[in-house]
Design an enzyme around this catalytic site. Structure first.
Site, PDB file in Angstrom:
ATOM      1  N   ARG A  57       0.859  -1.173   0.000  1.00  0.00           N
ATOM      2  CA  ARG A  57       0.000   0.000   0.000  1.00  0.00           C
ATOM      3  C   ARG A  57       0.903   1.233   0.000  1.00  0.00           C
ATOM      4  O   ARG A  57       2.108   1.120   0.151  1.00  0.00           O
ATOM      5  CB  ARG A  57      -0.953  -0.023   1.209  1.00  0.00           C
ATOM      6  N   GLY A  58       0.247   2.411  -0.131  1.00  0.00           N
ATOM      7  CA  GLY A  58       1.010   3.633  -0.315  1.00  0.00           C
ATOM      8  C   GLY A  58       1.108   3.896  -1.812  1.00  0.00           C
ATOM      9  O   GLY A  58       1.422   2.988  -2.588  1.00  0.00           O
ATOM     10  N   ALA A  59       0.835   5.143  -2.201  1.00  0.00           N
ATOM     11  CA  ALA A  59       0.664   5.446  -3.625  1.00  0.00           C
ATOM     12  C   ALA A  59       1.856   5.029  -4.497  1.00  0.00           C
ATOM     13  O   ALA A  59       1.682   4.312  -5.491  1.00  0.00           O
ATOM     14  CB  ALA A  59       0.350   6.938  -3.784  1.00  0.00           C
ATOM     15  N   GLN A 192      -2.417   2.632   9.858  1.00  0.00           N
ATOM     16  CA  GLN A 192      -1.114   2.755   9.176  1.00  0.00           C
ATOM     17  C   GLN A 192      -0.106   3.510  10.047  1.00  0.00           C
ATOM     18  O   GLN A 192       1.089   3.216  10.032  1.00  0.00           O
ATOM     19  CB  GLN A 192      -1.273   3.487   7.831  1.00  0.00           C
ATOM     20  N   ASP A 233      -1.945  10.942  -2.392  1.00  0.00           N
ATOM     21  CA  ASP A 233      -2.317   9.876  -3.327  1.00  0.00           C
ATOM     22  C   ASP A 233      -2.637  10.418  -4.716  1.00  0.00           C
ATOM     23  O   ASP A 233      -2.506   9.711  -5.716  1.00  0.00           O
ATOM     24  CB  ASP A 233      -3.493   9.072  -2.777  1.00  0.00           C
ATOM     25  N   ASN A 243      -5.429  12.510   0.152  1.00  0.00           N
ATOM     26  CA  ASN A 243      -4.535  11.696   0.984  1.00  0.00           C
ATOM     27  C   ASN A 243      -5.405  10.943   1.987  1.00  0.00           C
ATOM     28  O   ASN A 243      -6.643  11.083   2.002  1.00  0.00           O
ATOM     29  CB  ASN A 243      -3.487  12.580   1.676  1.00  0.00           C
TER      30      ASN A 243
END
Ligand code: MRU
Length: 346
Positions: A57-59, A192, A233, A243
């Site tokens: 995960r994470g853009a 997160q 994001d 975001n």
């Protein structure tokens, strides 16, 4: 703005997305911080599922993983258009996913074989790391010595090729001695901040203090933080920034308390094709993520829940936008156009 000259390679030990030649190895972020297990993906469908289920995960990280998913499809002789469509549909908000697939798609269209596609995926991954290091140094230069910072979600090595975006600035600021205190919001519902950022910072020797998301305004009022530093994001052409859910209320609270608000994101997060934040597709996830915690139901049976996992911070609330191409203060359409040109990255 100051020169920091600090060694930005310190406090940076983790690589969560690893190409193995015939498979993609992902650190399973659903199980952190107590289990460090790795998932091996052997085809594009498995990569898409890993993105959808938040193994990765994470853009930036999901864009990189998707690029390797295309390589896996090419190695296996799978239908590349179908593979790219599956990967593109894995999550809707982070535009880095689409940017990476656009780039891989251009290679496919020009007849690239699996070897050429692998070099392109590696370039996407390497460029992200270089961007993060550059942004870390640029962002840290805005922070006065002795400052406290608050961050949200996880924007570090787990969310990128390494080093991180907002966490990259925090790494660089801590290494240069300007950042004295780091606070991380827990980031309900998926935690997160609590599960990933606290673990990542602790592992790399950067002391951080966890707060409940609902403690952020109180923290700002106490004078202990001078900056809120977050990733993104998707950044629309006018600077509106999508975001992790909760970012918008941090920006409002920061403005109220005179705390500066910094967004740190590579150019792969900038989407000039989207005019403003109103047009950004905000991912809605399963209400069960909100109705329970750590797999245990916390809310009465039959209760409803609404679970948007991103929000949009209007550009007027952003003081500084840091990209690897340069820094924009008070971002708006004209400022982004000046930095990225008419066509931008997509
Ligand atoms: O749902 P997630 O965990 O993928 O959301 C991640 C974020 O919102 C990050 O802040 C963003 O992707 C920037 S990561 C460098």
């Amino acid at each position: 703005m100051r020169e920091t000259g600090a060694d930005t390679s310190v406090h940076d030990s983790l690589r969560a997305v690893q190409w193995r030649g015939d498979g993609l190895r992902l650190l399973d972020q659903r199980r952190l911080p107590f289990e460090e297990t790795w998932l091996d993906c052997r085809n594009a469908g498995e990569v898409a599922r890993a993105i959808r289920d938040l193994v990765v995960r994470g853009a930036p990280a999901i864009g990189i993983a998707a690029a390797w998913g295309v390589v896996l499809a090419a190695q296996r002789g799978d239908d590349l258009d179908a593979a790219m469509a599956t990967l593109r549909a894995a999550r809707p908000t982070a535009v880095n996913l689409m940017a990476a697939l656009d780039r891989m798609g251009s290679c496919v269209a020009s007849g690239a074989d699996a070897g050429v596609l692998a070099r392109e995926a590696q370039a996407i991954q390497d460029e992200d790391l270089a961007a993060n290091r550059a942004m870390g140094a640029m962002g840290a230069a805005w922070i006065a010595p002795g400052s406290g910072v608050l961050t949200h979600c996880n924007t570090g090595s787990l969310a990128t090729s390494g080093f991180g975006t907002a966490l990259g600035v925090i790494r660089a600021g801590y290494a240069s001695g300007t950042i004295a205190r780091v606070y991380a919001g827990e980031t309900r519902p998926w935690l997160q901040g609590a599960r990933l950022t606290m673990w990542e910072l602790q592992r790399d020797g950067i002391p951080a203090t966890l707060i409940a998301d609902s403690a952020a305004s109180h923290l700002m009022k106490s004078g202990q933080v001078q900056w809120v530093i977050v990733g993104a994001d998707r950044i629309a052409a006018n600077g509106d920034t999508a975001n992790k859910i909760g970012t918008y209320q941090l920006a409002i609270a920061a403005r109220h308390h005179g705390v500066k608000f910094m967004v740190v994101a590579p150019s792969t997060t900038v989407d000039l094709a989207t005019v403003s934040g109103d047009a950004i597709d905000i991912e809605l996830r399963d209400p069960d993520e909100l109705l329970g915690c750590a797999g245990r139901r916390m809310v009465a049976d039959g209760a409803l829940a609404w679970n948007p996992v991103f929000d949009v911070t209007p550009h007027e609330l952003v003081d500084v936008l840091v990209t690897e191409r340069g820094v924009v203060t008070q971002p708006d359409t004209a400022a982004l156009r000046a930095l990225f040109g008419q066509s931008g990255t997509r």
